[in-house]
Design an enzyme around this catalytic site. Structure first.
Site, PDB file in Angstrom:
ATOM      1  N   ARG A 150       1.477  71.268 -39.733  1.00 45.09           N
ATOM      2  CA  ARG A 150       2.794  71.414 -40.365  1.00 45.09           C
ATOM      3  C   ARG A 150       2.894  70.570 -41.729  1.00 45.09           C
ATOM      4  O   ARG A 150       4.183  70.075 -41.846  1.00 45.09           O
ATOM      5  CB  ARG A 150       3.874  70.953 -39.362  1.00 45.09           C
ATOM      6  CG  ARG A 150       3.708  71.583 -38.054  1.00 45.09           C
ATOM      7  CD  ARG A 150       3.481  72.919 -38.079  1.00 45.09           C
ATOM      8  NE  ARG A 150       3.137  73.669 -36.641  1.00 45.09           N
ATOM      9  CZ  ARG A 150       2.807  74.929 -36.348  1.00 45.09           C
ATOM     10  NH1 ARG A 150       2.652  75.547 -37.252  1.00 45.09           N
ATOM     11  NH2 ARG A 150       2.885  75.029 -35.181  1.00 45.09           N
ATOM     12  N   ASN A 191      -1.173  65.571 -31.524  1.00 46.89           N
ATOM     13  CA  ASN A 191      -2.003  66.459 -31.073  1.00 46.89           C
ATOM     14  C   ASN A 191      -3.407  65.686 -31.657  1.00 46.89           C
ATOM     15  O   ASN A 191      -3.954  65.645 -32.574  1.00 46.89           O
ATOM     16  CB  ASN A 191      -1.943  67.792 -31.636  1.00 46.89           C
ATOM     17  CG  ASN A 191      -0.828  68.437 -31.209  1.00 46.89           C
ATOM     18  OD1 ASN A 191      -0.159  68.247 -30.067  1.00 46.89           O
ATOM     19  ND2 ASN A 191      -0.484  69.409 -31.895  1.00 46.89           N
ATOM     20  N   LYS A 270       1.719  62.006 -26.817  1.00 43.54           N
ATOM     21  CA  LYS A 270       2.171  63.396 -26.601  1.00 43.54           C
ATOM     22  C   LYS A 270       1.334  63.685 -25.271  1.00 43.54           C
ATOM     23  O   LYS A 270       0.272  63.992 -25.251  1.00 43.54           O
ATOM     24  CB  LYS A 270       1.818  64.509 -27.833  1.00 43.54           C
ATOM     25  CG  LYS A 270       2.316  65.744 -27.251  1.00 43.54           C
ATOM     26  CD  LYS A 270       2.055  66.795 -28.544  1.00 43.54           C
ATOM     27  CE  LYS A 270       2.259  68.134 -28.230  1.00 43.54           C
ATOM     28  NZ  LYS A 270       2.337  68.997 -29.273  1.00 43.54           N
ATOM     29  N   GLU A 274       2.204  71.416 -24.458  1.00 43.43           N
ATOM     30  CA  GLU A 274       1.462  72.276 -25.453  1.00 43.43           C
ATOM     31  C   GLU A 274      -0.034  72.111 -25.229  1.00 43.43           C
ATOM     32  O   GLU A 274      -0.881  72.065 -26.161  1.00 43.43           O
ATOM     33  CB  GLU A 274       1.740  72.056 -26.862  1.00 43.43           C
ATOM     34  CG  GLU A 274       3.162  72.363 -26.883  1.00 43.43           C
ATOM     35  CD  GLU A 274       3.521  72.440 -28.522  1.00 43.43           C
ATOM     36  OE1 GLU A 274       3.118  71.684 -29.119  1.00 43.43           O
ATOM     37  OE2 GLU A 274       4.801  73.211 -28.652  1.00 43.43           O
ATOM     38  N   ARG A 307       6.597  60.753 -25.766  1.00 42.46           N
ATOM     39  CA  ARG A 307       7.560  61.727 -26.248  1.00 42.46           C
ATOM     40  C   ARG A 307       8.007  62.666 -24.949  1.00 42.46           C
ATOM     41  O   ARG A 307       7.238  62.922 -24.025  1.00 42.46           O
ATOM     42  CB  ARG A 307       6.560  62.789 -27.111  1.00 42.46           C
ATOM     43  CG  ARG A 307       6.246  62.005 -28.522  1.00 42.46           C
ATOM     44  CD  ARG A 307       5.451  62.799 -29.171  1.00 42.46           C
ATOM     45  NE  ARG A 307       6.362  63.706 -30.173  1.00 42.46           N
ATOM     46  CZ  ARG A 307       6.047  64.760 -30.444  1.00 42.46           C
ATOM     47  NH1 ARG A 307       4.941  65.761 -29.710  1.00 42.46           N
ATOM     48  NH2 ARG A 307       6.918  65.589 -31.412  1.00 42.46           N
ATOM     49  N   LYS A 348      13.178  64.640 -29.317  1.00 45.06           N
ATOM     50  CA  LYS A 348      13.524  65.551 -30.299  1.00 45.06           C
ATOM     51  C   LYS A 348      15.095  65.703 -30.343  1.00 45.06           C
ATOM     52  O   LYS A 348      15.782  65.772 -29.212  1.00 45.06           O
ATOM     53  CB  LYS A 348      12.904  66.869 -30.284  1.00 45.06           C
ATOM     54  CG  LYS A 348      11.310  66.747 -30.577  1.00 45.06           C
ATOM     55  CD  LYS A 348      10.858  68.238 -30.884  1.00 45.06           C
ATOM     56  CE  LYS A 348       9.034  67.814 -31.102  1.00 45.06           C
ATOM     57  NZ  LYS A 348       8.590  69.065 -31.380  1.00 45.06           N
ATOM     58  N   ASP A 353      13.005  72.873 -30.558  1.00 42.92           N
ATOM     59  CA  ASP A 353      11.956  72.409 -31.370  1.00 42.92           C
ATOM     60  C   ASP A 353      12.415  72.435 -32.947  1.00 42.92           C
ATOM     61  O   ASP A 353      11.945  73.353 -33.565  1.00 42.92           O
ATOM     62  CB  ASP A 353      10.602  73.058 -30.946  1.00 42.92           C
ATOM     63  CG  ASP A 353       9.488  72.605 -31.733  1.00 42.92           C
ATOM     64  OD1 ASP A 353       9.599  71.385 -32.096  1.00 42.92           O
ATOM     65  OD2 ASP A 353       8.329  73.153 -31.757  1.00 42.92           O
ATOM     66  N   GLU A 381       9.046  72.407 -41.066  1.00 43.98           N
ATOM     67  CA  GLU A 381       8.369  73.535 -40.131  1.00 43.98           C
ATOM     68  C   GLU A 381       9.142  74.544 -40.092  1.00 43.98           C
ATOM     69  O   GLU A 381       8.794  75.950 -40.509  1.00 43.98           O
ATOM     70  CB  GLU A 381       7.862  72.755 -39.035  1.00 43.98           C
ATOM     71  CG  GLU A 381       7.184  74.106 -38.008  1.00 43.98           C
ATOM     72  CD  GLU A 381       6.799  73.327 -36.833  1.00 43.98           C
ATOM     73  OE1 GLU A 381       6.992  72.100 -36.477  1.00 43.98           O
ATOM     74  OE2 GLU A 381       6.184  74.261 -35.989  1.00 43.98           O
ATOM     75  N   TRP A 529       3.077  82.643 -26.166  1.00 46.72           N
ATOM     76  CA  TRP A 529       3.774  81.533 -26.259  1.00 46.72           C
ATOM     77  C   TRP A 529       5.350  82.031 -26.369  1.00 46.72           C
ATOM     78  O   TRP A 529       6.016  81.676 -27.758  1.00 46.72           O
ATOM     79  CB  TRP A 529       3.223  81.022 -27.642  1.00 46.72           C
ATOM     80  CG  TRP A 529       3.568  79.450 -27.497  1.00 46.72           C
ATOM     81  CD1 TRP A 529       4.811  78.933 -27.669  1.00 46.72           C
ATOM     82  CD2 TRP A 529       2.574  78.443 -27.730  1.00 46.72           C
ATOM     83  NE1 TRP A 529       4.696  77.459 -27.780  1.00 46.72           N
ATOM     84  CE2 TRP A 529       3.210  77.167 -27.460  1.00 46.72           C
ATOM     85  CE3 TRP A 529       1.260  78.451 -27.342  1.00 46.72           C
ATOM     86  CZ2 TRP A 529       2.348  75.922 -27.776  1.00 46.72           C
ATOM     87  CZ3 TRP A 529       0.297  77.249 -27.371  1.00 46.72           C
ATOM     88  CH2 TRP A 529       1.351  76.034 -27.446  1.00 46.72           C
TER      89      TRP A 529
END
Ligand code: GCV
Length: 666
Positions: A150, A191, A270, A274, A307, A348, A353, A381, A529
């Site tokens: 991103r 990630n 994280k 995902e 997170r 968040k 998101d 994003e 998704w």
């Protein structure tokens, strides 16, 4: 444009310190004196030197006698200032900057330089400033390959081809973020695809160097780790946080890491999100996972930032029970009070998101016995990917001002994350970074205002969006009234204008799946998704009230009442909370369908107006900059038109209701 590393020509954003020779404060900048020494002192000295020479082509020297006009830098006991606060007092002969710690003096110096840069008068200048949020952090989603997840401003300046990069830009970056009060940074993606080895001998030496560069600007270095590291690196067959072998692997690993990088702030994690590994695999809770790591870091004063972005990313379209919006609260509220003191939950801003409009996450106000960090996203994003102008500070202000009603007083989000509500110290604000190796740092020149603004707001949430925009423009682009007026006007309208041609009234997600750029109403409706809006020929939206998924019940009563009643729920969030017929009359007096049509036409008109406004600046700012922004704005118009046409056509064809004004809708 990517920077040319050979020439080392970096634009220094708001630290350009443009020349302004006639300015009265010049006289103070020939001498300084300090009662302390050390690495932070060296940076302060450097900063004063750069300012003086860039602004007035004048040398500033240390002067033992400090008889004439001098800047006096003092470190002395003043408990009320805390570790980072400062006081500045200006008299005819002296500017006196006092703090408890050298880093407080550094913040004071940056503050003074900012005010001078913005033409603030130093007459009767006498201020004390203490940061409101203890932790003010930036998260980078940089991969070790050099790509940025991103990222819209070029490649990473932290990594290249699997190696850590340390060069002049590293220091420039530390200077930039320190100057707006940032005190923590993670450099790698949450990630953790290619960064497992960051916590091995191979990279610890470089991490140490980085941590020292940052430390000397008051910034703690953190890294993101993989919960599966004991399997990947330790060759264990489990990462179960309650398994003794796993615990001892982490203990040993942390000892190794801290023996080389003693300044490390800790880890960002994280987990179970995902596709990332986490404690759920072993039927353990997130508290089990976070606490195990926190215990390893405690002796080193390290923190675990964990997170809360945990949800089922493969919800089947037939499943009408699961609601992604509920998942953060459902997963973490039952664990309230179970986390160690050195664990901080990173939440968040919204329950989904980073959409252009979401309600505030009910975890704020829901959690009462847990450290909390508000996560916002300045990499754009879902807000135009730095091809559209979208100044996000007004959005962040709304989030901070949201009253959770978890207490009688002090129950706004800004109270909770600053520690005022629950008397906490491990809390604050974090932003996902919008930077990269582009020469201007942020791709779109105007996106720099989001990086700058985030830091300023995290330090002082009472600053207004207008003040922050004005400061940024004056320092980065020009002090001219005309420039400030035109660019402020564009910035301050830009978020709402973007929202007008985006997904309507809080529904979100009408983007192309994966890369998230450009309109695609059913993109996520038909994606594996899935995130669903469930539009049909009668209406759109998901009932999230007690008659639907029950999400509204996660808020305190007052908010529950507002959100769960379709009439009291504010228009801007109507489609987030309710299923609404196209003929429903909104507060504005328009039907839903007419609102959708009108706002999408208006959004395009707004951006066309931005182009006109910007055109007034030709000749008033740097030509190249003028052209770069103009090109992006012109593109934004055409892309906004695409949004308008795709969204309007979709709803026209679904509802078969004509636009009142009979404009062209395909
Ligand atoms: C780093 C969204 C983004 C992902 C990001 C994730 C997160 O899903 O699209 O790129 O992953 O949020 O915040 O972890």
């Amino acid at each position: 444009m990517e920077i040319n590393s050979k020439e080392n020509i970096y634009e220094l954003a708001w630290l350009e310190y443009r020349n302004n020779i006639s300015y009265a404060e010049k006289r103070y900048f020939s001498a300084f004196w300090a009662n302390f020494r050390g690495d932070v002192y060296n940076n302060i000295k450097k900063e004063l030197g750069i300012f003086s020479s860039k602004k007035w082509e004048q040398n500033i020297k240390e002067n033992e006698n400090h008889t004439g006009a001098t800047i006096i830098l003092i470190v002395e006991k003043d408990n009320a200032l805390g570790d980072e606060g400062f006081e500045i007092e200006v008299t005819d002969k002296k500017i006196r900057i006092k703090a408890e710690k050298p880093v407080g003096v550094l913040y004071g110096v940056f503050h003074l330089l900012r005010d001078i840069n913005c033409n603030v008068s130093l007459k009767r200048y006498n201020i004390r400033r203490i940061p409101e949020n203890p932790l003010r952090m930036i998260n980078h989603w940089d991969n070790m390959s050099g790509e940025i997840e991103r990222g819209y401003a070029g490649k990473s300046f932290f990594f290249k081809n699997g190696e850590i990069v340390i060069n002049e830009r590293t220091t420039d970056y530390a200077r930039l973020i320190s100057s707006v009060g940032i005190n923590a940074v993670t450099i790698n993606n949450v990630n953790v695809y290619d960064a497992h080895e960051l916590i091995t001998d191979k990279h610890l030496g470089e991490l140490k160097k980085l941590s020292e560069i940052f430390r000397n600007y008051g910034i703690k270095l953190f890294i993101s780790i993989s919960f599966a590291a004991p399997i990947i690196l330790g060759k264990l067959d489990s990462a179960d946080p309650l398994e003794p072998l796993v615990k001892s692997w982490w203990h040993e690993r942390c000892k190794l890491i801290y023996s080389i990088v003693p300044e490390l702030g800790g880890f960002l994690v994280k987990a179970d999100s995902e596709g990332r590994p986490g404690p759920f695999t072993y039927n353990r809770t997130h508290a089990d996972g976070a606490n195990m790591l926190a215990d390893c870091l405690k002796v080193f004063n390290g923190k675990i930032i964990w997170r809360c972005f945990v949800y089922n990313c493969q919800q089947d379209w037939r499943d009408k029970i699961t609601d992604r919006a509920r998942s953060g609260y459902d997963n973490f509220k039952p664990l309230d009070g179970e986390f160690r003191e050195n664990v901080i939950l990173q939440i968040k801003n919204g329950p989904m998101d980073f959409q252009v409009r979401e309600p505030v996450s009910p975890l704020f106000g829901g959690l009462e016995k847990t450290n909390q960090l508000l996560e916002v996203q300045i990499t754009q994003e879902y807000t135009g990917q730095q091809k559209h102008v979208c100044y996000l500070i007004p959005m962040f202000k709304e989030i901070l001002d949201f009253n959770t009603y978890c207490r009688k007083d002090n129950s706004k989000v800004s109270d909770i994350i600053s520690g005022r509500t629950h008397d906490r110290k491990n809390c604050g604000m974090v932003a996902v970074s919008n930077t990269g190796n582009d020469q201007n740092w942020t791709g779109h020149d105007l996106a720099g205002a989001n990086l700058y603004g985030f830091g300023r707001l995290a330090w002082d949430t009472t600053l207004s969006s207008e003040e922050i925009a004005e400061e940024w423009i004056k320092q980065t682009l020009s002090n001219s009234k005309k420039v400030v007026k035109v660019i402020s006007s564009i910035l301050l309208k830009s978020w709402v204008s973007y929202e007008k041609y985006n997904a309507p009234l809080g529904i979100g997600w009408m983007v192309n799946p994966n890369h998230h750029f450009g309109p695609n109403v059913d993109g996520y409706e038909y994606d594996r998704w899935g995130t669903y809006h469930r539009a049909d020929h009668i209406g759109i939206g998901v009932d999230r009230t007690e008659t639907g998924t029950g999400f509204t019940l996660q808020y305190h009563k007052k908010n529950q009442d507002v959100f769960s009643n379709i009439n009291s729920c504010p228009d801007k969030l109507k489609l987030f909370f309710h299923r609404v017929d196209y003929n429903f009359i909104l507060d504005s007096g328009k039907t839903l369908i007419q609102h959708i049509y009108d706002s999408h036409f208006e959004g395009v008109e707004d951006v066309e107006e931005f182009v006109k406004e910007w055109s007034e600046l030709e000749g008033f700012i740097d030509d190249k900059l003028y052209k770069r922004v103009k090109d992006r704005l012109v593109f934004q118009v055409s892309h906004a038109m695409e949004w308008r046409d795709v969204i309007n056509s979709y709803f026209y064809r679904k509802s078969l209701i004509l636009d009142d004004k009979l404009r062209v809708i395909y």
